[in-house]
Design an enzyme around this catalytic site. Sequence first.
Site, PDB file in Angstrom:
ATOM      1  N   GLU A 153       0.824  -1.201   0.000  1.00 28.71           N
ATOM      2  CA  GLU A 153       0.000   0.000   0.000  1.00 28.71           C
ATOM      3  C   GLU A 153       0.860   1.254   0.000  1.00 28.71           C
ATOM      4  O   GLU A 153       0.634   2.198  -0.774  1.00 28.71           O
ATOM      5  CB  GLU A 153      -0.921   0.001   1.225  1.00 28.71           C
ATOM      6  CG  GLU A 153      -1.914  -1.152   1.250  1.00 28.71           C
ATOM      7  CD  GLU A 153      -1.385  -2.394   1.959  1.00 28.71           C
ATOM      8  OE1 GLU A 153      -2.208  -3.161   2.491  1.00 28.71           O
ATOM      9  OE2 GLU A 153      -0.154  -2.607   1.969  1.00 28.71           O
TER      10      GLU A 153
ATOM     11  N   CYS B 261      -3.146  -4.090   6.684  1.00 29.37           N
ATOM     12  CA  CYS B 261      -2.896  -4.329   8.106  1.00 29.37           C
ATOM     13  C   CYS B 261      -3.323  -3.118   8.925  1.00 29.37           C
ATOM     14  O   CYS B 261      -3.304  -1.974   8.461  1.00 29.37           O
ATOM     15  CB  CYS B 261      -1.422  -4.655   8.341  1.00 29.37           C
ATOM     16  SG  CYS B 261      -0.274  -3.316   7.922  1.00 29.37           S
TER      17      CYS B 261
ATOM     18  N   CYS C 160      -0.969   0.006   7.618  1.00 30.37           N
ATOM     19  CA  CYS C 160      -1.263   0.518   6.279  1.00 30.37           C
ATOM     20  C   CYS C 160      -2.592   1.260   6.216  1.00 30.37           C
ATOM     21  O   CYS C 160      -2.782   2.120   5.353  1.00 30.37           O
ATOM     22  CB  CYS C 160      -1.237  -0.622   5.265  1.00 30.37           C
ATOM     23  SG  CYS C 160       0.433  -1.266   4.981  1.00 30.37           S
TER      24      CYS C 160
ATOM     25  N   TRP D 241      20.979 -38.107 -12.176  1.00 37.70           N
ATOM     26  CA  TRP D 241      19.807 -37.270 -12.418  1.00 37.70           C
ATOM     27  C   TRP D 241      18.755 -38.021 -13.222  1.00 37.70           C
ATOM     28  O   TRP D 241      19.053 -38.609 -14.247  1.00 37.70           O
ATOM     29  CB  TRP D 241      20.203 -35.996 -13.170  1.00 37.70           C
ATOM     30  CG  TRP D 241      21.261 -35.208 -12.480  1.00 37.70           C
ATOM     31  CD1 TRP D 241      22.555 -35.006 -12.890  1.00 37.70           C
ATOM     32  CD2 TRP D 241      21.137 -34.513 -11.245  1.00 37.70           C
ATOM     33  NE1 TRP D 241      23.231 -34.230 -11.987  1.00 37.70           N
ATOM     34  CE2 TRP D 241      22.388 -33.917 -10.960  1.00 37.70           C
ATOM     35  CE3 TRP D 241      20.081 -34.351 -10.330  1.00 37.70           C
ATOM     36  CZ2 TRP D 241      22.615 -33.158  -9.820  1.00 37.70           C
ATOM     37  CZ3 TRP D 241      20.309 -33.593  -9.206  1.00 37.70           C
ATOM     38  CH2 TRP D 241      21.560 -33.008  -8.952  1.00 37.70           C
TER      39      TRP D 241
ATOM     40  N   THR E  65      19.336 -39.917   2.579  1.00 36.44           N
ATOM     41  CA  THR E  65      19.751 -39.134   1.416  1.00 36.44           C
ATOM     42  C   THR E  65      21.085 -38.442   1.673  1.00 36.44           C
ATOM     43  O   THR E  65      21.958 -38.393   0.801  1.00 36.44           O
ATOM     44  CB  THR E  65      18.672 -38.086   1.080  1.00 36.44           C
ATOM     45  OG1 THR E  65      17.477 -38.764   0.684  1.00 36.44           O
ATOM     46  CG2 THR E  65      19.120 -37.169  -0.043  1.00 36.44           C
TER      47      THR E  65
ATOM     48  N   ARG F 110      20.873 -22.681  -5.683  1.00 37.09           N
ATOM     49  CA  ARG F 110      21.872 -22.167  -6.613  1.00 37.09           C
ATOM     50  C   ARG F 110      21.174 -21.499  -7.798  1.00 37.09           C
ATOM     51  O   ARG F 110      21.283 -21.919  -8.943  1.00 37.09           O
ATOM     52  CB  ARG F 110      22.801 -23.299  -7.060  1.00 37.09           C
ATOM     53  CG  ARG F 110      23.631 -23.826  -5.896  1.00 37.09           C
ATOM     54  CD  ARG F 110      24.677 -24.835  -6.312  1.00 37.09           C
ATOM     55  NE  ARG F 110      24.111 -26.129  -6.685  1.00 37.09           N
ATOM     56  CZ  ARG F 110      23.739 -27.054  -5.803  1.00 37.09           C
ATOM     57  NH1 ARG F 110      23.827 -26.815  -4.503  1.00 37.09           N
ATOM     58  NH2 ARG F 110      23.268 -28.216  -6.207  1.00 37.09           N
TER      59      ARG F 110
ATOM     60  N   GLY G 229      14.690 -38.778  -0.483  1.00 33.05           N
ATOM     61  CA  GLY G 229      14.467 -39.884   0.409  1.00 33.05           C
ATOM     62  C   GLY G 229      13.049 -40.411   0.409  1.00 33.05           C
ATOM     63  O   GLY G 229      12.102 -39.714   0.780  1.00 33.05           O
TER      64      GLY G 229
END
Length: 380
Positions: free
Chosen positions: A57, A83, A92, A180, A206, A217, A305
């Site tokens: 806002e 809020c 706000c 993969w 795992t 990443r 896992g």
Amino acid sequence: MTSLTDTDRDHLRRALLLAEGGRGRVSPNPLVGAVLVRDGKVIGEGFHAALGGLHAERAALEDCRARGEDPRGATMYLTLEPCAHQGRQPPCVEAILTAGIGRVVIASDDPSEKAAGRGPGILRDGGVAVETAAGAEAAAARLLNQPFRKHARTGLPHVVLKLAMSLDGQTATAAGDSPWISGERSRELVHRWRGEHDAIAAGIGTVLADDPLLTARAPGARQPRRVIFDSTARLPLDSQLVGSLDQSPLTVVAGPEAPPARVAALREIGVEVFLGDSFDPGEQIGTALAMLGRREVTSLFLEGGKTLAGAFAAAGQIDESRTFIAPMLLGPPDPASPSSFVNQRVTKDEGIAAQRLEALTTATEQVGADTLLTARFKEW
């Protein structure tokens, strides 16, 4: 609810698009977008861009004034009710009333205890016309903030399970093959998702098999807290997870059977160890989620896992799943393949009271050569 015009809905959709600009940057606050319109002209836009920064806002009002426009008498379109309490930013509703906004259109409610209708009530008392959306825009606004909404209502994080499998339901390649299953574009998307969540979880199996970093990443991504479910505190002190404590916090969820010496060694090097008091996997998961919720973790990305994924599914603690299906066959089917996770039957002797999770909605899309199947099991 109010019957809005097509123009109203267009502006709400723009506000929803703006709100996405804060994804991965504002938690535990919600994603919020705002559009200011007067006489059919957009005179200001804004979104909550960073935790502790301007709310949508106030950002829209600043943009309005930077354009040389006067917000008095304008309509403000919001994805979430404004809020009315002091937090990292002032209320706000005060900014809206001070600016002389004449009408506010709200796409969704705020279920948190501090809000829950207070803002709209104050605006109405101040002479502002307040209207609430229904239909597609309201549904989209609620889905935008599922982690915030669940945490506000339950104190628990929203749990998203990520899976990758072959056409024959396999989740691991043969020894010596590429590790993969999903393609490069899918893996890039996973890293983006990691940065959008407060925490990422994996099981100790795992970790022992792959020694992962579990970091995001992706360019500009924040690093989530790493959470390892490790009932006997076996996490190696020389693992990549421990070696990257300077990048993001690491929490180990251990059980009452964890050797005190192992727990002490992990704590000494800076690992947070949460010791549950139950041997039951479902209770351990529930207690761990409550602990994370108290740390303002509103979203948990569950990776890696079959054992951990199956335990979360059987305990009914999955809100959404995202499954990559790769166009390949990997050989004889694994009887414990994740194709049975969601409707898995687990006997009480195995320590988990099974719950059947039926998807409320499903959607598919193509990601490179892979097919991504998204299923929502709960909506908040």
